[in-house]
Design a protein around this motif. Sequence first.
Motif, short mmCIF file in Angstrom:
data_model
loop_
_atom_site.label_atom_id
_atom_site.label_comp_id
_atom_site.label_asym_id
_atom_site.label_seq_id
_atom_site.Cartn_x
_atom_site.Cartn_y
_atom_site.Cartn_z
N GLY A 71 -7.41 -1.00 -3.56
CA GLY A 71 -6.79 0.19 -4.12
C GLY A 71 -7.35 0.49 -5.50
O GLY A 71 -7.40 -0.39 -6.36
N GLY A 130 -0.92 -4.80 4.37
CA GLY A 130 -0.52 -3.85 3.34
C GLY A 130 0.19 -4.49 2.16
O GLY A 130 0.54 -3.82 1.20
N THR A 145 0.83 -1.21 0.00
CA THR A 145 0.00 0.00 0.00
C THR A 145 0.86 1.26 0.00
O THR A 145 0.46 2.28 -0.53
N VAL A 163 -7.43 -4.47 1.77
CA VAL A 163 -7.35 -3.08 1.34
C VAL A 163 -7.56 -3.05 -0.17
O VAL A 163 -6.85 -3.74 -0.90
N LEU A 191 -7.29 4.19 -1.31
CA LEU A 191 -7.09 2.96 -0.56
C LEU A 191 -8.18 2.85 0.50
O LEU A 191 -8.31 3.72 1.35
#
Lengths: 350, 279
Positions: free
Chosen positions: A272, A342, A230, A270, A243
Amino acid sequence: MADVSFDRATRIYPGTEAPAVDALELEIPDGEFMVLVGPSGSGKTTALRMLAGLEEVDAGAVLIGGRDVTDLPAKERDVAMVFQNYALYPYLSVAANIGFPLKIAHVKKSERERRVREAAELLGLVDYLARKPGQLSGGQRQRVAMGRAIVREPSVFLMDEPLSNLDAKLRVQMRADIAALQDRLGTTTVYVTHDQAEAMTLGDRVAVMKDGRLQQCDEPRVLYERPVNTFVAGFIGSPAMNLCTLPCSNGAVSFGGSRIPVPAGNGEVVVGLRPESLELAGEGLPAEVQVVEELGADAYVFCASALGRLVARTEAKRAPARGERVALRPVAEEAHLFDAGGERVSGIDH
Amino acid sequence: MTRRRAERIALNTTGVLVFLVMIFPVYWMVSTAFKPGIDVQTFTPKWFPHPATLSNFTDAIHRPYFWQDVKNSVFVVCVVVALSAVLSFLAALALARFRFYGRKAFIVLIIAVQMVPLNALIIPLYIAFSNAPGGTQVNKLTGVVVAYLTFVLPFCIWTLRGFVMGIPQELEEAALVDGCSRFGAFVRILLPLVAPGLVATSIFAFIQAWNEYIIAYVFLSSPEKQTLTVWLANFTTNRGTAWGSLMAGATLTALPVVAFFVIVHRKIAFGLTAGGVKG
Ligand SMILES: Nc1ncnc2c1ncn2[C@@H]1O[C@H](COP(=O)(O)OP(=O)(O)O)[C@@H](O)[C@H]1O
Ligand SMILES: [Mg+2]
């Protein structure tokens, strides 16, 4: 000319706990333009100075042209460096500044003058050779610093944010000049910048650093299309990637009603989405437009939504007004997925 | 008349007054040097040396040991200026550019040493010098040189350290990358940039060494080894003071300092670092 490699090179400044550069592993082949990029304090300058011989290496090794230079003084490494603030010798003329490395190397005077002239012609400095650095503009000083670096024909160029003290227009122009120069000379170059746009336009490959650690090193395209985590996802690209942390159930997450499939796992992921992967649509995630940034043909729409601040790209003609309520729909196949830590979730590729 | 103008006039008047107070003793010294003996001490002061005479100067120059003591003073000053320039440059480099154990303590010590009144140091110095290894240093010019260095050096080091710290470290680093050795970078890059500082500290060292009296008087007992300031004291005998000749001698003694300053002060070109780094 030579290749460069960092072999788990580490630098811990005396009196500090955390390493400024932590086990850096980087292979730079001969002739490559490598850009180190990262936020301020990420250890870019330190890494460059370790390569130059201006900073000690506490662990690991630094190699230039296959030769271990870890313990060699700067003058024996055959590198040339352009400093962020140019570091020109103030009482020497432009010609003497450019010729300084040759003078130290005891190059004959006639030969020296010829090479200084060549470098000055290449950089458009011929009319200024007799001036002192104090009588030059920022851009000209920058060129003199470049001249001092290229005149020696070193095996590696090192540049530490050479354009950061120039105004925006000059910066873009010098960026192109540096790229052309490197292309022409074919000298291995390590270039440090905090500006991701500069990194993406200049680098054959770009190494992204954070807190002294290398995050990802690859071609600009790959960094943009397949960020490994991330941090890289958010750092590369402007405006930054959206994000959002979302719960995952039944192999998918729901983004404003749209289904984005997740290959494996449960819990949180997460998601994106680049601004161009987020569309203004009839239905989707409701959001309120806060700012519209017009860029000619396109416009970036900054919205507030239940998932936080999101940016979408749209045609300028169809850009909504400030305060308008819109619906955002993701292009599911363009979504990047990262796990809760991440890291990029493997298994999906576009 | 505007207020600003009034202010300016007041300031200028004050300046002129201060100047007069400072210049008067110098003027009196020079004018006395040209007065014939009968005019030196009069109940109504004579402001101008009229009629003027050079006899005071001839008298002073022909006093015993004048030329010998000139040589002594020149020797002491040259050695003190040269040594203090070299030593303080090297020490200032060490303090400004290297980290070593005891650096802070050393800096504090340099300041502390300057706080000690000179008179308190004379007796300890005398004892130390008379027991110096390799023979006594009392009544020797070398001893006086070392004594002067003890109070000239701290000031010079302190001042030069400030100059060195004001020079961006990138300049030396650029020189290192360009192929200089560490010492080469100091000499080629730093030295020209601290030159104004070296000039300033050399003027200080020159004035101190040339004008110093107490140490020279205490340490140097034989007349052929004395310096000019001590020689000047010979004009005062128990039969009285030869004021005219004394002032002539003092004028002669002051000339080299003025000459040195005039020659050297042009070299103090400030702002020499302009343009080296951004800005
Ligand atoms: N001389 C120094 N002494 C101690 N810490 C330093 C020194 N120089 C840099 N650092 C620290 O090392 C880290 C990396 O610094 P630097 O390499 O200058 O970062 P960047 O160039 O990426 O902005 C920062 O946390 C910085 O505070
Ligand atoms: Mg930096």
